[in-house]
Design a protein around this motif. Structure first.
Motif, PDB file in Angstrom:
ATOM      1  N   ALA A  79       0.907  -1.306   0.012  1.00  0.00           N
ATOM      2  CA  ALA A  79       0.032  -0.222  -0.052  1.00  0.00           C
ATOM      3  C   ALA A  79       0.867   1.430  -0.079  1.00  0.00           C
ATOM      4  O   ALA A  79       0.648   2.322  -0.698  1.00  0.00           O
ATOM      5  N   ILE A  80       1.938   1.216   0.797  1.00  0.00           N
ATOM      6  CA  ILE A  80       2.595   2.491   0.958  1.00  0.00           C
ATOM      7  C   ILE A  80       3.380   2.689  -0.671  1.00  0.00           C
ATOM      8  O   ILE A  80       3.798   3.831  -1.051  1.00  0.00           O
ATOM      9  N   SER A  81       3.914   1.432  -0.834  1.00  0.00           N
ATOM     10  CA  SER A  81       4.637   1.581  -2.393  1.00  0.00           C
ATOM     11  C   SER A  81       3.993   2.386  -3.459  1.00  0.00           C
ATOM     12  O   SER A  81       4.387   3.151  -4.172  1.00  0.00           O
ATOM     13  N   ARG A  82       2.519   2.144  -3.268  1.00  0.00           N
ATOM     14  CA  ARG A  82       1.955   2.806  -4.343  1.00  0.00           C
ATOM     15  C   ARG A  82       1.933   4.402  -4.381  1.00  0.00           C
ATOM     16  O   ARG A  82       1.683   5.113  -5.175  1.00  0.00           O
ATOM     17  N   GLN A  83       2.188   4.927  -3.184  1.00  0.00           N
ATOM     18  CA  GLN A  83       2.166   6.419  -3.197  1.00  0.00           C
ATOM     19  C   GLN A  83       3.642   6.948  -3.791  1.00  0.00           C
ATOM     20  O   GLN A  83       3.505   8.249  -3.997  1.00  0.00           O
ATOM     21  N   TYR A  84       4.372   6.111  -4.339  1.00  0.00           N
ATOM     22  CA  TYR A  84       5.760   6.495  -4.779  1.00  0.00           C
ATOM     23  C   TYR A  84       5.761   6.142  -6.280  1.00  0.00           C
ATOM     24  O   TYR A  84       6.835   6.283  -6.854  1.00  0.00           O
ATOM     25  N   GLY A  88       8.628   7.063 -11.369  1.00  0.00           N
ATOM     26  CA  GLY A  88       8.936   6.267 -12.442  1.00  0.00           C
ATOM     27  C   GLY A  88       9.721   5.078 -11.993  1.00  0.00           C
ATOM     28  O   GLY A  88      10.332   4.473 -12.774  1.00  0.00           O
ATOM     29  N   LEU A  89       9.999   4.790 -10.711  1.00  0.00           N
ATOM     30  CA  LEU A  89      10.611   3.436 -10.417  1.00  0.00           C
ATOM     31  C   LEU A  89       9.745   2.347 -10.354  1.00  0.00           C
ATOM     32  O   LEU A  89       8.471   2.343  -9.847  1.00  0.00           O
ATOM     33  N   PRO A  90      10.249   1.105 -10.817  1.00  0.00           N
ATOM     34  CA  PRO A  90       9.549  -0.119 -10.561  1.00  0.00           C
ATOM     35  C   PRO A  90       8.795  -0.376  -9.272  1.00  0.00           C
ATOM     36  O   PRO A  90       9.261  -0.331  -8.243  1.00  0.00           O
ATOM     37  N   GLN A  91       7.433  -0.842  -9.323  1.00  0.00           N
ATOM     38  CA  GLN A  91       6.869  -1.170  -7.876  1.00  0.00           C
ATOM     39  C   GLN A  91       7.650  -2.338  -7.301  1.00  0.00           C
ATOM     40  O   GLN A  91       7.526  -1.956  -5.966  1.00  0.00           O
ATOM     41  N   ALA A  92       7.852  -3.109  -7.956  1.00  0.00           N
ATOM     42  CA  ALA A  92       8.577  -4.247  -7.302  1.00  0.00           C
ATOM     43  C   ALA A  92       9.834  -4.015  -6.532  1.00  0.00           C
ATOM     44  O   ALA A  92      10.057  -4.304  -5.368  1.00  0.00           O
ATOM     45  N   ASP A  93      10.450  -2.982  -7.184  1.00  0.00           N
ATOM     46  CA  ASP A  93      11.890  -2.353  -6.287  1.00  0.00           C
ATOM     47  C   ASP A  93      11.437  -1.759  -5.369  1.00  0.00           C
ATOM     48  O   ASP A  93      12.052  -1.800  -4.114  1.00  0.00           O
ATOM     49  N   LEU A  94      10.153  -0.985  -5.300  1.00  0.00           N
ATOM     50  CA  LEU A  94       9.840  -0.223  -4.145  1.00  0.00           C
ATOM     51  C   LEU A  94       9.472  -1.125  -3.233  1.00  0.00           C
ATOM     52  O   LEU A  94       9.526  -0.679  -1.846  1.00  0.00           O
ATOM     53  N   ILE A  95       8.837  -2.149  -3.254  1.00  0.00           N
ATOM     54  CA  ILE A  95       8.329  -3.096  -2.350  1.00  0.00           C
ATOM     55  C   ILE A  95       9.330  -3.819  -1.603  1.00  0.00           C
ATOM     56  O   ILE A  95       9.367  -3.930  -0.466  1.00  0.00           O
ATOM     57  N   GLN A  96      10.405  -4.173  -2.560  1.00  0.00           N
ATOM     58  CA  GLN A  96      11.827  -4.932  -1.974  1.00  0.00           C
ATOM     59  C   GLN A  96      12.185  -3.779  -0.990  1.00  0.00           C
ATOM     60  O   GLN A  96      12.705  -4.505   0.038  1.00  0.00           O
ATOM     61  N   GLU A  97      12.555  -2.789  -1.325  1.00  0.00           N
ATOM     62  CA  GLU A  97      13.073  -1.825  -0.327  1.00  0.00           C
ATOM     63  C   GLU A  97      12.217  -1.556   0.723  1.00  0.00           C
ATOM     64  O   GLU A  97      12.734  -1.317   2.143  1.00  0.00           O
ATOM     65  N   GLY A  98      10.930  -1.375   0.782  1.00  0.00           N
ATOM     66  CA  GLY A  98       9.863  -1.128   1.776  1.00  0.00           C
ATOM     67  C   GLY A  98      10.023  -2.383   2.566  1.00  0.00           C
ATOM     68  O   GLY A  98       9.684  -2.426   3.895  1.00  0.00           O
ATOM     69  N   ASN A  99      10.116  -3.659   2.242  1.00  0.00           N
ATOM     70  CA  ASN A  99      10.057  -4.752   2.924  1.00  0.00           C
ATOM     71  C   ASN A  99      11.264  -4.785   3.894  1.00  0.00           C
ATOM     72  O   ASN A  99      11.244  -5.142   5.083  1.00  0.00           O
ATOM     73  N   ILE A 100      12.555  -4.237   3.529  1.00  0.00           N
ATOM     74  CA  ILE A 100      13.873  -4.068   4.297  1.00  0.00           C
ATOM     75  C   ILE A 100      13.584  -3.085   5.543  1.00  0.00           C
ATOM     76  O   ILE A 100      13.811  -3.480   6.428  1.00  0.00           O
ATOM     77  N   GLY A 101      12.738  -1.854   5.038  1.00  0.00           N
ATOM     78  CA  GLY A 101      12.232  -1.159   6.121  1.00  0.00           C
ATOM     79  C   GLY A 101      11.363  -1.803   7.310  1.00  0.00           C
ATOM     80  O   GLY A 101      11.436  -1.638   8.356  1.00  0.00           O
ATOM     81  N   LEU A 102      10.498  -2.943   6.635  1.00  0.00           N
ATOM     82  CA  LEU A 102       9.462  -3.470   7.457  1.00  0.00           C
ATOM     83  C   LEU A 102      10.349  -4.504   8.431  1.00  0.00           C
ATOM     84  O   LEU A 102       9.768  -4.422   9.777  1.00  0.00           O
ATOM     85  N   MET A 103      11.133  -5.130   8.021  1.00  0.00           N
ATOM     86  CA  MET A 103      12.166  -5.931   8.617  1.00  0.00           C
ATOM     87  C   MET A 103      12.774  -5.298   9.835  1.00  0.00           C
ATOM     88  O   MET A 103      12.923  -5.651  11.089  1.00  0.00           O
ATOM     89  N   LYS A 104      13.237  -3.964   9.428  1.00  0.00           N
ATOM     90  CA  LYS A 104      14.078  -3.212  10.397  1.00  0.00           C
ATOM     91  C   LYS A 104      13.237  -2.766  11.560  1.00  0.00           C
ATOM     92  O   LYS A 104      13.556  -2.713  12.759  1.00  0.00           O
ATOM     93  N   ALA A 105      11.942  -2.380  11.437  1.00  0.00           N
ATOM     94  CA  ALA A 105      10.862  -1.967  12.209  1.00  0.00           C
ATOM     95  C   ALA A 105      10.506  -3.161  13.057  1.00  0.00           C
ATOM     96  O   ALA A 105      10.465  -3.121  14.351  1.00  0.00           O
TER      97      ALA A 105
END
Length: 316
Positions: A79-84, A88-105
């Protein structure tokens, strides 16, 4: 970065210290839509289940509990990745990075603070996505300071607000006015200079130095062709040295092969300038000096120049 997204099975046993840095992996699902459907089907944890899993992770380093916390919040990252997507960057890449942030959280989450993981994780997910966008949006990094980052992620939305409120005379205007610059600086608590600089950076585009020519471009000139500095290119340097040698030592050697009259005519016609800067001597002036006709001077000059060329070629 690959667009394949996956989550490590909860049964995988890894040292607790390595869990926070390992990639999230789901069995290959084929494409992004399949991944999103899969994570949306993962059940959410209740508040009590969430507290229990968080406690087991903090106190016992239970990887299965940590994986449950991560898995149940993967839909939040989507859901958060859709805001970005507008960057122009691939959503899959945004999700991958967001998943890393989730793991840190999850790694830092303390249930004793009395907040749900979803509220705590939003900050970490967005922070990782922000960093990824800033690293990859342009070849040259556009935002390094805190003020620049704030402007990068807010300036466009503020400009859209200004356009919505603009009158007919402002339709089509892209640049901010002085008053709008002041408004942005005040609302974001940054300097006017920062606003002006960021607007200039965002309005520019990347240009490939050596792009592939299109089929319909017969005369293709890439920027690398006219940006390259040829002054220090080895072949150009050698050619320049050779020209300099010929124009000094070579000319001197070639002139020495001429008789005195021919050397005087060539020197006066081509190698000397009059005091008034009007060029070399004329045929008539030299004819009067040697007591012959201008035509005779022209014949002597032509023969001397021919001899000079041969002498220079032999010298080179």
């Amino acid at each position: 970065m690959s667009t394949t997204l996956a989550l490590a099975p909860a049964t995988q046993t890894l040292p607790a210290a390595s869990w926070s840095s390992r990639a999230l992996v789901l069995p290959p699902l084929g494409n992004l839509d399949a991944y999103i459907r899969a994570v949306n089907q993962i059940p959410m944890l209740s508040a009590e289940e969430e507290r229990e899993c968080a406690r087991r992770w903090r106190e016992q380093q239970d990887l299965e509990a940590a994986d449950k916390l991560v898995m149940s919040h993967l839909r939040l990252v989507v859901a958060i990745s859709r805001q970005y997507l507008r960057y122009g960057l691939p959503q899959a890449d945004l999700i991958q990075e967001g998943n890393i942030g989730l793991m840190k959280a999850v790694n830092r989450f303390d249930p004793a603070q009395g907040v749900r993981l979803v509220s705590y994780a939003v900050h970490w997910i967005k922070a990782e996505i922000h960093e990824f966008i800033l690293r990859n949006w342009r070849m040259v990094k556009v935002a390094t300071t805190k003020a620049q980052r704030k402007l990068f992620f807010n300036l466009r939305s503020l400009k859209r607000g200004f356009k919505a409120d603009a009158d007919d005379d402002a339709v089509g205007r892209e640049r901010l006015t002085e008053a709008e610059i002041d408004t942005v600086a005040r609302e974001l608590n940054v300097r006017r200079e920062d606003v002006i600089e960021m607007e200039a950076r965002l309005s520019g585009t990347d240009v490939a130095l050596d792009p592939l020519p299109q089929d319909d471009q017969e005369d293709h000139h890439a920027p690398i062709a006219y940006l390259a500095d040829q002054r220090h290119e080895p072949t150009a340097v050698l050619e320049a040295r050779e020209r300099e040698r010929l124009s000094s030592e070579g000319i001197e050697h070639a002139l020495a092969q001429l008789d005195e009259r021919s050397r005087r005519i060539v020197t006066a016609r081509w190698l000397q300038v009059k005091d008034d800067g009007s060029g070399g001597a004329t045929l008539q002036e030299l004819a009067e000096e040697f007591g012959v006709s201008a035509e005779r001077i022209r014949q002597i000059e032509a023969a001397a120049l021919k001899k000079l060329r041969k002498a220079l070629q032999a010298y080179a």
